[in-house]
Each structure stands twice: as C-alpha cells, then as structure tokens.
Design an enzyme around this catalytic site. Structure first.
Site, PDB file in Angstrom:
ATOM      1  CD  GLU A 172      -2.906   1.066   2.296  1.00 34.31           C
ATOM      2  OE1 GLU A 172      -2.961   0.296   3.038  1.00 34.31           O
ATOM      3  OE2 GLU A 172      -3.587   1.943   2.512  1.00 34.31           O
ATOM      4  CE  LYS A 219      -5.895  -1.099   5.877  1.00 36.34           C
ATOM      5  NZ  LYS A 219      -4.976  -0.348   5.225  1.00 36.34           N
ATOM      6  CG  ASP A 268       1.200 -17.047  11.814  1.00 41.33           C
ATOM      7  OD1 ASP A 268       0.399 -16.168  11.194  1.00 41.33           O
ATOM      8  OD2 ASP A 268       0.826 -18.314  11.964  1.00 41.33           O
ATOM      9  CG  HIS A 297      -3.546   7.389   0.526  1.00 42.13           C
ATOM     10  ND1 HIS A 297      -2.821   6.469   0.943  1.00 42.13           N
ATOM     11  CD2 HIS A 297      -4.438   7.143  -0.230  1.00 42.13           C
ATOM     12  CE1 HIS A 297      -3.169   5.452   0.436  1.00 42.13           C
ATOM     13  NE2 HIS A 297      -4.121   5.714  -0.418  1.00 42.13           N
TER      14      HIS A 297
HETATM   15  P1  NAD Z   1       9.058 -24.285  15.397  1.00 38.87           P
HETATM   16  O1  NAD Z   1       8.236 -25.460  15.010  1.00 38.87           O
HETATM   17  O2  NAD Z   1       9.904 -24.226  14.185  1.00 38.87           O
HETATM   18  O3  NAD Z   1       9.908 -24.166  16.468  1.00 38.87           O
HETATM   19  C1  NAD Z   1      10.755 -23.448  16.878  1.00 38.87           C
HETATM   20  C2  NAD Z   1      12.110 -24.149  17.108  1.00 38.87           C
HETATM   21  O4  NAD Z   1      13.129 -23.036  17.376  1.00 38.87           O
HETATM   22  C3  NAD Z   1      12.145 -25.242  18.086  1.00 38.87           C
HETATM   23  O5  NAD Z   1      12.680 -26.481  17.574  1.00 38.87           O
HETATM   24  C4  NAD Z   1      13.213 -24.703  19.201  1.00 38.87           C
HETATM   25  O6  NAD Z   1      14.188 -25.743  19.653  1.00 38.87           O
HETATM   26  C5  NAD Z   1      14.002 -23.836  18.334  1.00 38.87           C
HETATM   27  N1  NAD Z   1      15.060 -22.685  18.695  1.00 38.87           N
HETATM   28  C6  NAD Z   1      16.124 -22.287  18.610  1.00 38.87           C
HETATM   29  N2  NAD Z   1      16.656 -21.358  19.113  1.00 38.87           N
HETATM   30  C7  NAD Z   1      15.599 -21.012  20.167  1.00 38.87           C
HETATM   31  C8  NAD Z   1      15.068 -19.834  21.017  1.00 38.87           C
HETATM   32  N3  NAD Z   1      16.283 -19.160  21.565  1.00 38.87           N
HETATM   33  N4  NAD Z   1      14.185 -19.750  21.700  1.00 38.87           N
HETATM   34  C9  NAD Z   1      13.285 -20.665  21.307  1.00 38.87           C
HETATM   35  N5  NAD Z   1      13.306 -21.601  20.500  1.00 38.87           N
HETATM   36  C10 NAD Z   1      14.435 -21.823  19.779  1.00 38.87           C
HETATM   37  O7  NAD Z   1       8.228 -22.989  15.275  1.00 38.87           O
HETATM   38  P2  NAD Z   1       7.480 -22.577  16.744  1.00 38.87           P
HETATM   39  O8  NAD Z   1       7.704 -21.189  17.091  1.00 38.87           O
HETATM   40  O9  NAD Z   1       6.912 -23.585  17.432  1.00 38.87           O
HETATM   41  O10 NAD Z   1       6.058 -22.266  15.585  1.00 38.87           O
HETATM   42  C11 NAD Z   1       5.802 -21.302  14.913  1.00 38.87           C
HETATM   43  C12 NAD Z   1       5.204 -21.747  13.513  1.00 38.87           C
HETATM   44  O11 NAD Z   1       3.812 -22.250  13.656  1.00 38.87           O
HETATM   45  C13 NAD Z   1       4.815 -20.567  12.583  1.00 38.87           C
HETATM   46  O12 NAD Z   1       5.233 -20.869  11.195  1.00 38.87           O
HETATM   47  C14 NAD Z   1       3.239 -20.504  12.500  1.00 38.87           C
HETATM   48  O13 NAD Z   1       2.623 -19.885  11.304  1.00 38.87           O
HETATM   49  C15 NAD Z   1       2.797 -21.900  12.840  1.00 38.87           C
HETATM   50  N6  NAD Z   1       1.767 -22.008  13.453  1.00 38.87           N
HETATM   51  C16 NAD Z   1       0.726 -21.144  14.137  1.00 38.87           C
HETATM   52  C17 NAD Z   1      -0.661 -21.499  14.350  1.00 38.87           C
HETATM   53  C18 NAD Z   1      -1.419 -20.407  14.998  1.00 38.87           C
HETATM   54  O14 NAD Z   1      -1.019 -19.286  15.193  1.00 38.87           O
HETATM   55  N7  NAD Z   1      -2.757 -20.468  15.487  1.00 38.87           N
HETATM   56  C19 NAD Z   1      -1.113 -22.810  14.485  1.00 38.87           C
HETATM   57  C20 NAD Z   1      -0.063 -23.823  14.160  1.00 38.87           C
HETATM   58  C21 NAD Z   1       1.072 -23.421  13.452  1.00 38.87           C
END
Ligand code: NAD
Length: 411
Positions: free
Chosen positions: A100, A280, A296, A394
């Site tokens: 935008e 917004k 996300d 704008h």
């Molecule tokens: P992920 O599954 O990639 O896990 C994070 C990884 O980072 C872990 O394995 C952890 O061991 C590692 N890590 C390394 N350094 C770290 C640090 N300093 N602190 C913490 N962890 C560290 O990701 P996630 O964060 O568990 O999940 C995020 C993803 O899930 C996004 O892609 C999101 O879009 C998706 N998601 C979102 C929803 C929702 O919002 N409702 C539902 C399901 C999935």
C-alpha cells in the site's frame, strides 16, 4: 520449461486433469516445474504470463517447496525502510513489506513526530504463549482438587523432551483451568515461555502430549488441543510524547491539533465502525514489519483484534491523551507472538536480512519495535485526519500508481 525425468509428469497428457478442473490429485507430489506446466495449461497462460508468478531468485524453489505445499512461484512485495525511529534511546531502521502506498511515508512521519518528544519507550512481558486442552468429562468430579493434585506432574511431563527449551530459560510457567457449563467442557490453559520462538508448534506439541495423561486422570471425551492466538500473557507496549508545537500548521495551532487527535481517539473509543478503521491504521504499521521478518501475521492479527475486545466492546488498540503541558501522549499495548527463530524466520533470506537491519533483536525486543511502528503509523494517520484530511497526502503518493495504471490501460 524443462520436464524432470523419471516423474509422473513424463506422460502428462494421459494424466492431465480436465481443463479448468481444480481437482489435481498428486499435484503436491510433483516438482515445482511440473506444477507450473499444469497450471500454465489450465489457465491458458503463455510462458510470459506465467513468469508473473514470480521467480525464485531470493526465495529459491527449494525453500518454497519446504515452506508451503503445492508451491508454484513467489509473490514479490515491495520492501522499504521506515526512518526516524528512536526506540528506548537507540535509532532503529525498520524494514516493512507492504503493497500500500503511503504506509512507509506515514510510519516515518509518525516516528519523526515522536522523535521530537524523545522517541518511543517500550516494554514487554515474558514471551509466554498459552495452549488449551478442552475435554468433555464423563462424570462430574472435583476438577479443582484433581488438577491441583496433578499439576506438577503434568508440568514435569510437558518438560519431558524439552531440555533445549529449559536450557534456554523457557518452559511451562503455569497451568489453569475452568469449566464451561454451557458446553459441559473443562478447559485447561497451559502457559509456556517459548523464548525466541513464536511457539505455536511447541505449544501444540505440549498440549497433545499432556492430553493423553489428562484423559487418564479425568475420564472424558477429548476435545481440542491447540494454542490460543489471544496470547494475553505475551504483551508488548509502547509510549510516545509529541510536543504540541510539532503539530502547528497553516490551518490549526499545535494545541488544536492535539485536541482534535484526542477527540478522534474518543470517537474510536465510542464507535466500533470508527475503531475498526482506527485499528486498520495501526495494523498498517504492524503487519509489514511482521511480514518482513517472516512472522505469522494472521496470528498477530487474530491476537490484536481479540485483545481489542477484552473489555467486551471492540475498542481502539491505541490510546491518545494530553499531558499537563498540552503535549500529545500515545500508548499502545497488544499481544505480540513473534519469533526470531523457528517458523520460516531462520530460513527466509529476506527475514534474516530484515532482522539484521534492526540489530538482530530477540523476540521480545522485536515485539516492542513492532508495536512502536503501529503507534507511529496511527499517529501519522490521526494527525492527517485531524487536520488537512487523509486524502491530500495519500493521493499525492498514490498518483504514481494511478498514472501507471492509466498508461497501461491505453496500451
Ligand atoms: P518451530 O516449530 O519452528 O519451533 C521453533 C524451534 O526453534 C524449536 O525447535 C526450538 O528448539 C528452536 N529454537 C532455537 N533457538 C531458540 C530460542 N532461542 N528460543 C526458542 N526456540 C528456539 O516454530 P514455532 O515457533 O513452535 O511455531 C511457529 C510456526 O507455527 C509458525 O510458522 C506459525 O505460522 C505456525 N503455526 C501457527 C498456528 C497459530 O498461530 N494458530 C498454529 C499452528 C502453527
């Protein structure tokens, strides 16, 4: 376009789906080049038109294939840098990915106004996300006594296999529950410090694991097990002060503009139609930083709007008031579930570069930058609305889009 050998696609004509059918069995198993050929055929595109689905220069086909299913290209979006941000005594260059016109200009202008009053002061809570385990108990029981007796055991179970998270200082912080009479359902809330990860997968894993033990403790039909995006224990806040003289213009004194901004806020606080647009404007600043860092934004949007309803009435995400000197005070607070690791943040080259540009913040610091940008964006919009109106600035910036669209229409 090359067809990869040894694939299903070698005899595509037999396997080709009916023209215009969206039923594409096995599509997900094909190589990207094969998916592109199928879509090109179905859409009746020539190769040139298909190129519009974006190349793989920065986001390689390998990454696209890992990030999503059925990938065929990329969706390029302008990426810019918002200037003038001074946050907690330090200057920050803020990357923003957005389509935008005027968003970057407005964010930079809002930051310039806030800078005149010392910039943004930010803070945040620990990065605690919450999971929910929902169950339908077979019998009425004393859930409080049972869960209280098993609470530590369940926390220990959640930690089993999470040694790396524990070593980083993360882990389960609390466990709560409530019974929802209307749906005869018990809901257990698990608060998890996810450190620098957004934590959705981490929390969902913990919920599913704990649910197996919960089922043994409380005979039940198991319901849902997933995090909530209303992560109200993971809050980022920002505040700014703008000296009234910063708003002086040809039509209004600085004090008049401050008063008009405060009134504009009050309008949003008393009218959900105005609040939706006010918010917004806030998300105009927040989403582009969230996108530029590979986070996300649907999760952030869901949390932000749900939190805006916490009083029971949909309300503005920012609060504007006047201090004893007549200067403008702006405040924002909202859930901010962001990661600087995990998801695609670690793998996406642009996300990595964006994080580096901001000095490689941790997840909490990133959340604070993001809400400061939301506050700046809202300030800029309210300043224009409260004085000359939003369209002058704008539309002068949007003219370039209109001119180009007209030129193209004539060819
Ligand atoms: P992920 O599954 O990639 O896990 C994070 C990884 O980072 C872990 O394995 C952890 O061991 C590692 N890590 C390394 N350094 C770290 C640090 N300093 N602190 C913490 N962890 C560290 O990701 P996630 O964060 O568990 O999940 C995020 C993803 O899930 C996004 O892609 C999101 O879009 C998706 N998601 C979102 C929803 C929702 O919002 N409702 C539902 C399901 C999935």
């Amino acid at each position: 376009m090359t067809v990869e050998s040894g694939s299903h696609f070698a005899n595509r004509s037999e396997n080709a789906p009916h023209a215009k059918s969206s039923r594409l069995p096995g599509f997900y198993e094909l190589a990207i080049s094969q998916r592109r050929e199928i879509i090109e055929d179905l859409a009746g595109f020539d190769g040139k038109q298909f190129e519009k689905f974006g190349d793989f220069s920065t986001l390689s086909s390998e990454l696209v294939n890992v990030f999503i299913e059925n990938g065929i290209g990329t969706m390029p979006m302008p990426l810019g840098v918002a200037t003038n941000f001074h946050i907690n005594g330090k200057d920050v260059l803020v990357p923003m990915a957005v389509e935008e016109t005027s968003v970057l200009a407005a964010a930079s202008h809002g930051a310039k106004l806030a800078r005149m009053g010392g910039g943004f002061q930010t803070s945040s809570t620990l990065p605690i996300g919450t999971g929910q385990i929902q169950l339908y108990p077979h019998h009425d029981m004393d859930f409080d006594s049972i869960l209280e007796a098993h609470k530590q055991e369940l926390i220990n179970l959640a930690h089993d296999g999470q040694q790396r998270l524990l070593a980083r200082g993360g882990g389960v912080r609390d466990m709560r529950w409530r019974y929802i009479q209307e749906i005869k359902s018990l809901v257990i809330y698990i608060d998890v410090d996810t450190r620098d990860a957004m934590g959705a997968n981490l929390i969902n894993t913990i919920c599913e694991k704990l649910s197996q033990r919960v089922e043994e403790i409380i005979p039940c039909e198991m319901g849902l097990r997933i995090l909530t995006n209303l992560c109200d224990k993971r809050i980022a806040k920002a505040r700014c002060r703008v000296p009234k003289d910063a708003f002086k213009n040809n039509d209004f004194t600085g004090s008049e503009v401050v008063d008009r901004i405060v009134k504009a806020y009050q309008f949003a606080a008393h009218d959900a139609y105005r609040a939706a647009t006010h918010n917004k404007g806030v998300m105009n600043g927040i989403d582009p930083v969230v996108i530029a860092t590979g986070n996300d934004w649907r999760a952030v949007e869901a949390g932000a709007h749900a939190y805006a309803c916490r009083s029971g009435v949909y309300s503005p995400m920012t609060v504007w008031s006047k201090d004893e000197n007549g200067d403008l005070i702006g405040e924002i607070e909202m859930p901010m579930a962001l990661g600087t690791v995990g998801g695609v943040t670690t793998l996406h080259p642009t996300a990595q570069a964006s994080l580096r540009l901001m000095g490689s913040p941790n997840a909490q610091q990133l959340g604070e930058i993001v809400v400061a940008v939301g506050l700046a964006q809202n300030l800029s919009a309210l300043r224009a609305l409260a004085s000359e109106g939003i369209q002058r600035g704008h539309m002068s910036l949007h003219q370039g889009n209109i001119r180009l669209a007209n030129q193209r229409a004539q060819h």
